[in-house]
Design a protein around this motif. Structure first.
Motif, PDB file in Angstrom:
ATOM      1  N   GLU A  31       0.821  -1.207   0.000  1.00 41.29           N
ATOM      2  CA  GLU A  31       0.000   0.000   0.000  1.00 41.29           C
ATOM      3  C   GLU A  31       0.858   1.261   0.000  1.00 41.29           C
ATOM      4  O   GLU A  31       1.777   1.417   0.797  1.00 41.29           O
ATOM      5  CB  GLU A  31      -0.911  -0.009   1.231  1.00 41.29           C
TER       6      GLU A  31
ATOM      7  N   GLN B 189      -3.006  -0.935  -2.667  1.00 43.70           N
ATOM      8  CA  GLN B 189      -3.862   0.250  -2.608  1.00 43.70           C
ATOM      9  C   GLN B 189      -3.018   1.521  -2.635  1.00 43.70           C
ATOM     10  O   GLN B 189      -2.084   1.682  -1.853  1.00 43.70           O
ATOM     11  CB  GLN B 189      -4.717   0.215  -1.349  1.00 43.70           C
TER      12      GLN B 189
ATOM     13  N   CYS C 167     -13.089   2.821 -12.631  1.00 42.40           N
ATOM     14  CA  CYS C 167     -11.705   2.587 -13.038  1.00 42.40           C
ATOM     15  C   CYS C 167     -11.494   3.098 -14.465  1.00 42.40           C
ATOM     16  O   CYS C 167     -12.435   3.224 -15.252  1.00 42.40           O
ATOM     17  CB  CYS C 167     -11.351   1.103 -12.957  1.00 42.40           C
TER      18      CYS C 167
ATOM     19  N   VAL D 184     -14.470  -3.786 -11.097  1.00 41.58           N
ATOM     20  CA  VAL D 184     -15.162  -2.941 -10.118  1.00 41.58           C
ATOM     21  C   VAL D 184     -15.435  -1.580 -10.745  1.00 41.58           C
ATOM     22  O   VAL D 184     -14.850  -1.232 -11.776  1.00 41.58           O
ATOM     23  CB  VAL D 184     -14.319  -2.773  -8.832  1.00 41.58           C
TER      24      VAL D 184
ATOM     25  N   GLN E 245      -5.077  -2.758  -6.982  1.00 38.39           N
ATOM     26  CA  GLN E 245      -6.024  -2.489  -5.919  1.00 38.39           C
ATOM     27  C   GLN E 245      -6.495  -1.034  -5.983  1.00 38.39           C
ATOM     28  O   GLN E 245      -6.124  -0.288  -6.880  1.00 38.39           O
ATOM     29  CB  GLN E 245      -5.398  -2.805  -4.558  1.00 38.39           C
ATOM     30  N   ARG E 246      -7.267  -0.629  -5.031  1.00 39.19           N
ATOM     31  CA  ARG E 246      -7.956   0.662  -5.029  1.00 39.19           C
ATOM     32  C   ARG E 246      -6.971   1.831  -5.200  1.00 39.19           C
ATOM     33  O   ARG E 246      -5.920   1.869  -4.555  1.00 39.19           O
ATOM     34  CB  ARG E 246      -8.733   0.818  -3.717  1.00 39.19           C
ATOM     35  N   ASP E 247      -7.328   2.774  -6.084  1.00 37.98           N
ATOM     36  CA  ASP E 247      -6.583   4.027  -6.296  1.00 37.98           C
ATOM     37  C   ASP E 247      -5.123   3.800  -6.707  1.00 37.98           C
ATOM     38  O   ASP E 247      -4.275   4.675  -6.492  1.00 37.98           O
ATOM     39  CB  ASP E 247      -6.628   4.901  -5.037  1.00 37.98           C
ATOM     40  N   SER E 248      -4.823   2.667  -7.284  1.00 43.03           N
ATOM     41  CA  SER E 248      -3.460   2.402  -7.749  1.00 43.03           C
ATOM     42  C   SER E 248      -3.287   2.894  -9.184  1.00 43.03           C
ATOM     43  O   SER E 248      -4.267   3.090  -9.914  1.00 43.03           O
ATOM     44  CB  SER E 248      -3.146   0.905  -7.664  1.00 43.03           C
TER      45      SER E 248
ATOM     46  N   ARG F 181      -8.999  -4.649  -9.339  1.00 44.29           N
ATOM     47  CA  ARG F 181      -9.796  -5.193  -8.239  1.00 44.29           C
ATOM     48  C   ARG F 181     -10.320  -4.134  -7.284  1.00 44.29           C
ATOM     49  O   ARG F 181     -11.177  -4.434  -6.441  1.00 44.29           O
ATOM     50  CB  ARG F 181      -8.946  -6.193  -7.438  1.00 44.29           C
ATOM     51  N   GLY F 182      -9.795  -2.906  -7.377  1.00 42.77           N
ATOM     52  CA  GLY F 182     -10.208  -1.857  -6.447  1.00 42.77           C
ATOM     53  C   GLY F 182     -10.667  -0.617  -7.184  1.00 42.77           C
ATOM     54  O   GLY F 182     -10.123  -0.252  -8.239  1.00 42.77           O
ATOM     55  N   GLU F 183     -11.670   0.063  -6.673  1.00 45.08           N
ATOM     56  CA  GLU F 183     -12.210   1.255  -7.323  1.00 45.08           C
ATOM     57  C   GLU F 183     -11.148   2.349  -7.409  1.00 45.08           C
ATOM     58  O   GLU F 183     -10.273   2.463  -6.547  1.00 45.08           O
ATOM     59  CB  GLU F 183     -13.428   1.767  -6.562  1.00 45.08           C
TER      60      GLU F 183
END
Length: 448
Positions: free
Chosen positions: A195, A225, A311, A308, A252-255, A278-280
């Motif tokens: 992260e 993330q 993106c 998701v 992952q999210r915000d990456s 996989r993450g928003e």
């Protein structure tokens, strides 16, 4: 009585059954635990044929027909990369590492990296990411990936801890070395960004000897993330080289991921990218540049999965093909039912400089959500005669006009590279490539 010729699959099935103990003895437990399952899948499926949609433009089985040698006992191949090779990017300060065939070169100074960052032999460090090795690749029913998994004994492991931003670009020189005979190398790469981590990586592929090489490479990348990754792959090998690369990326999210593949000199190349969000809030930019002539073959195949909502993905691949070169691009964006408010753009633009060059292009969208902004397109054409005439009228020779127009065509891809020093270097290398001067780099003692 002549013995019956073995199929490409049977060669490697027999090899694994005979040399399984040797493979395991010269590797590590984490890698060994995946071998038998990969072998069983390979024995059942074999190599993908052209009937498989993602492989329709490259006869993969034929690439594996020759009887290549393998260094299963990890014998030392004499080469000092620091003396034999130098691949400089002027004004770009890098942390430099070497892979010789599929083995990590051990003599490296780690003091230039932040504390906690690991760059080293996969076989020695893979315990630090147990549960991640073969997690992404194992989900793919891909014959080349399974072959790599059952034969790979080492590779590269890169780990960046939570919140650590690696300022230096990590440059990895992949050197293919076999002084007497053709060689097959099965390289594995595992990159883990936790992260908030940040990393820039540059892979440079080179062949050190004038023999036939076959490389399979499986790269698994985990981007945590809020993490950021710039991944550059530059191939400058020779016409006897076969490269089959499968890259698996999970965001992952915000990456943020920038993935760039550049093929400047090769024999036969197939690059496959599998990226899943996989993450928003995840974003990816995937670019490719191909310059090919003679009988060279370059096939780029991409699959970007929006799993998701919220993106963004952008793809731009450009090819310039001359002589009897063959190019292929097949890109698919998959938007799953819950991935609302997806934004995606895919473009593939190509120049066939000669009448004998062939380009196959297949951009695809597969959308199961109704609130999206997605577009795709492709073009195949030749150099503009009007532009050539215009430049000649102003005193530019026809040959020079050809070169300038081709450089201008790929400039859009190169200009999207985030590292200014690398961007300048690539403009220089592309110019040399079009002028036929890219057989060796300045300062390189290999392939003279």
């Amino acid at each position: 009585m002549r013995s019956e010729k073995l199929s490409p699959e049977q060669q490697y099935i027999d090899l694994y059954e005979q040399e399984r103990a040797t493979l395991c003895d010269h590797s590590c437990g984490v890698m060994n635990r995946c071998r038998d399952a990969a072998f069983e899948q390979f024995r059942q499926q074999g190599f993908p044929t052209r009937k498989v949609e993602r492989y329709r433009y490259t006869n993969v089985g034929k690439l594996f027909e020759p009887d290549y040698g393998l260094n299963l006992r990890r014998l030392n191949i004499p080469v000092n990369p620091y003396e034999a090779f130098r691949c400089d990017v002027p004004n770009l300060s890098t942390a430099l590492y070497f892979m010789v065939n599929d083995s990590f070169y051990q003599e490296t100074d780690h003091r230039q990296l932040p504390e906690g960052v690991v760059v080293g032999s996969l076989a020695q460090h893979v315990h630090q990411a147990e549960g991640l090795y073969h997690r992404l690749a194992g989900e793919a029913a891909d014959g080349v990936t399974q072959l790599n998994t059952m034969l790979a004994q080492d590779g590269l492991f890169v780990y960046v801890p939570r919140g650590v931003k690696v300022e230096k670009t990590i440059q990895v020189i992949n050197i293919l070395k076999s002084p007497s005979a053709g060689l097959m190398a099965n390289r594995r790469v595992l990159i883990v960004l936790e992260e908030g981590a940040s990393l820039k990586m540059l892979f440079c592929d080179h062949a050190a000897d004038d023999v036939s090489f076959l490389t399979t490479e499986v790269m698994e990348v985990f981007v945590g993330q809020g993490a950021s990754l710039e991944l550059y792959s530059l191939e400058e090998t020779h016409y006897k080289n076969v490269r089959v690369s499968n890259v698996y990326i999970e965001q992952q999210r915000d990456s943020h991921v920038h993935h760039n593949v550049l093929t400047l000199h090769n024999g036969t190349t197939r690059n496959q990218l599998n990226l899943v969000m996989r993450g928003e809030g995840a974003e990816c930019t995937c670019n490719g540049c191909v310059i090919a002539d003679k009988q060279q073959h370059v096939d780029n195949n991409t699959l970007i999965t929006h799993a998701v909502p919220h993106c963004t993905s952008n793809e731009l691949y450009k090819y310039i093909l001359n002589n009897q070169a063959t190019g292929a691009f097949a890109g698919r964006v998959l938007v799953e039912p819950d991935a609302q408010q997806t934004a995606s753009e895919m473009r593939n633009q190509n120049l066939c400089v000669s009448n004998e060059a062939r380009m196959y292009t297949q951009p695809m969208l597969e959308i199961y959500a109704d609130d999206v902004k997605c577009s795709h397109g492709s073009t195949v054409g030749q150099l503009n005669d009007a532009a050539l005439f215009y430049m000649q009228q102003r005193g530019i020779s026809r040959q020079e006009a050809y070169l300038l127009l081709q450089e201008a065509f790929v400039k859009e891809v190169i200009d999207q590279i985030q590292l200014p020093q690398l961007r300048d270097r690539l403009h220089y290398l592309v110019d040399k490539r079009f002028r036929g001067e890219l057989n060796t780099c300045k300062g390189c003692k290999l392939c003279r």
